[in-house]
Design a protein around this motif. Structure first.
Motif, PDB file in Angstrom:
ATOM      1  N   SER A  43       1.129  -1.337   0.356  1.00  0.00           N
ATOM      2  CA  SER A  43       0.378   0.307  -0.305  1.00  0.00           C
ATOM      3  C   SER A  43       0.938   1.578  -0.168  1.00  0.00           C
ATOM      4  CB  SER A  43      -0.765   0.184   1.357  1.00  0.00           C
ATOM      5  OG  SER A  43      -1.234   0.776   1.314  1.00  0.00           O
ATOM      6  N   HIS A  44       1.641   1.214   0.331  1.00  0.00           N
ATOM      7  CA  HIS A  44       2.824   2.639   0.738  1.00  0.00           C
ATOM      8  C   HIS A  44       3.684   2.581  -0.370  1.00  0.00           C
ATOM      9  CE1 HIS A  44       5.459   5.427   2.479  1.00  0.00           C
ATOM     10  NE2 HIS A  44       6.713   4.613   2.265  1.00  0.00           N
ATOM     11  N   TRP A  45       3.966   0.871  -0.889  1.00  0.00           N
ATOM     12  CA  TRP A  45       4.738   1.676  -1.742  1.00  0.00           C
ATOM     13  C   TRP A  45       4.475   1.511  -3.728  1.00  0.00           C
ATOM     14  CZ3 TRP A  45       7.605  -3.442  -0.776  1.00  0.00           C
ATOM     15  CH2 TRP A  45       8.795  -3.665   0.391  1.00  0.00           C
ATOM     16  N   PRO A  49      -4.081   3.089  -0.651  1.00  0.00           N
ATOM     17  CA  PRO A  49      -4.438   3.239   0.783  1.00  0.00           C
ATOM     18  C   PRO A  49      -5.332   1.844   1.389  1.00  0.00           C
ATOM     19  CG  PRO A  49      -4.790   5.509   0.238  1.00  0.00           C
ATOM     20  CD  PRO A  49      -4.313   5.085  -0.734  1.00  0.00           C
ATOM     21  N   THR A  87       0.998  -2.347  11.835  1.00  0.00           N
ATOM     22  CA  THR A  87       0.961  -1.000  11.403  1.00  0.00           C
ATOM     23  C   THR A  87       2.580  -0.108  12.509  1.00  0.00           C
ATOM     24  OG1 THR A  87      -1.768  -0.497  11.390  1.00  0.00           O
ATOM     25  CG2 THR A  87       0.081   1.540  11.639  1.00  0.00           C
ATOM     26  N   VAL A  91       5.358   1.310   9.285  1.00  0.00           N
ATOM     27  CA  VAL A  91       5.828   2.643   9.692  1.00  0.00           C
ATOM     28  C   VAL A  91       6.960   2.609  10.342  1.00  0.00           C
ATOM     29  CG1 VAL A  91       4.935   4.777  10.967  1.00  0.00           C
ATOM     30  CG2 VAL A  91       3.251   3.538  10.396  1.00  0.00           C
ATOM     31  N   THR A  94       9.041   2.111   6.925  1.00  0.00           N
ATOM     32  CA  THR A  94       9.432   3.092   5.602  1.00  0.00           C
ATOM     33  C   THR A  94       9.602   5.047   6.522  1.00  0.00           C
ATOM     34  OG1 THR A  94       6.540   3.491   6.164  1.00  0.00           O
ATOM     35  CG2 THR A  94       7.540   2.015   4.331  1.00  0.00           C
ATOM     36  N   GLY A 108       3.705   8.668  12.094  1.00  0.00           N
ATOM     37  CA  GLY A 108       3.061   8.031  10.898  1.00  0.00           C
ATOM     38  C   GLY A 108       2.205   6.661  11.685  1.00  0.00           C
ATOM     39  N   ALA A 112      -1.357   5.942  10.522  1.00  0.00           N
ATOM     40  CA  ALA A 112      -1.895   5.334   9.654  1.00  0.00           C
ATOM     41  C   ALA A 112      -3.422   4.572  10.080  1.00  0.00           C
ATOM     42  CB  ALA A 112      -0.764   4.293   9.951  1.00  0.00           C
TER      43      ALA A 112
END
Length: 182
Positions: A43-45, A49, A87, A91, A94, A108, A112
């Motif tokens: 989701s982050h890359w 979301p 989560t 975080v 990343t 973060g 999140a």
């Protein structure tokens, strides 16, 4: 004798092939955590979301269906903590190398959690519903039956293990010590 062993092996292998995959309670927790972390990183890359929460919910469903019936109670209580741990892990991974780690983690994780909280509730509800359908109430009854005899907060009958002889003594048998009043 050889035929019996061969027949036993064939029946075990047939039974093993027919039975679904079962996980322990810890295995189910690992499935939820791995799905949450993997989908959170994706989701982050990719900047999607929705993927983080949906992946956690899918992991919850997989764990609910694959965990053995004896460990359903363990699985039902774990999604909130697993969600937080996944989560936090995403975080942390990343945020590394991007300035202040403490500030990045705090902001973060809070952001999140706020963004994906509905998925946490959905995943938890999904696990509860699946586990109820698979017989979790049997586990609850067994636990209740085990705890029936346990008295946690009641006073003990033998509160003072040291017992003094409290037999009535006559005045002649009993001598007064210094400072005692009869």
């Amino acid at each position: 004798m050889g035929r019996q062993r061969g027949a036993a092996r064939r029946s075990r292998s047939a039974a093993a092939g027919a039975s679904p995959v079962t996980l322990t309670g810890r295995g189910g927790i690992v499935v939820m955590f791995a799905a949450g972390v993997l989908c959170g990183l994706l989701s982050h890359w990719f900047g999607v979301p929705l993927l983080a929460g949906a992946g956690f919910a899918i992991g919850c469903a997989l764990a609910g269906f694959a965990t053995r019936p004896a460990d359903l109670l363990t699985l039902v209580v774990s999604p909130p903590l697993v969600f937080f741990a996944a989560t936090f892990t995403v975080v942390f991974a990343t945020t590394l190398g991007q300035g202040s780690l403490l500030r990045g983690l705090t902001v973060g994780v809070l952001a999140a959690l706020a963004a994906t909280a509905p998925w946490l509730f959905f995943g938890t509800l999904l696990v509860v519903v699946i586990c109820l359908a698979r017989g979790m109430m049997t586990n609850v009854r067994e636990l209740r039956d085990k705890l029936v005899g346990v008295r946690l907060f009641e006073k003990e009958e033998n509160e003072n293990p040291v017992r003094w002889d409290e037999s009535p003594a006559t005045a002649q048998d009993r001598r007064l010590h210094h400072g005692e009043v009869d």
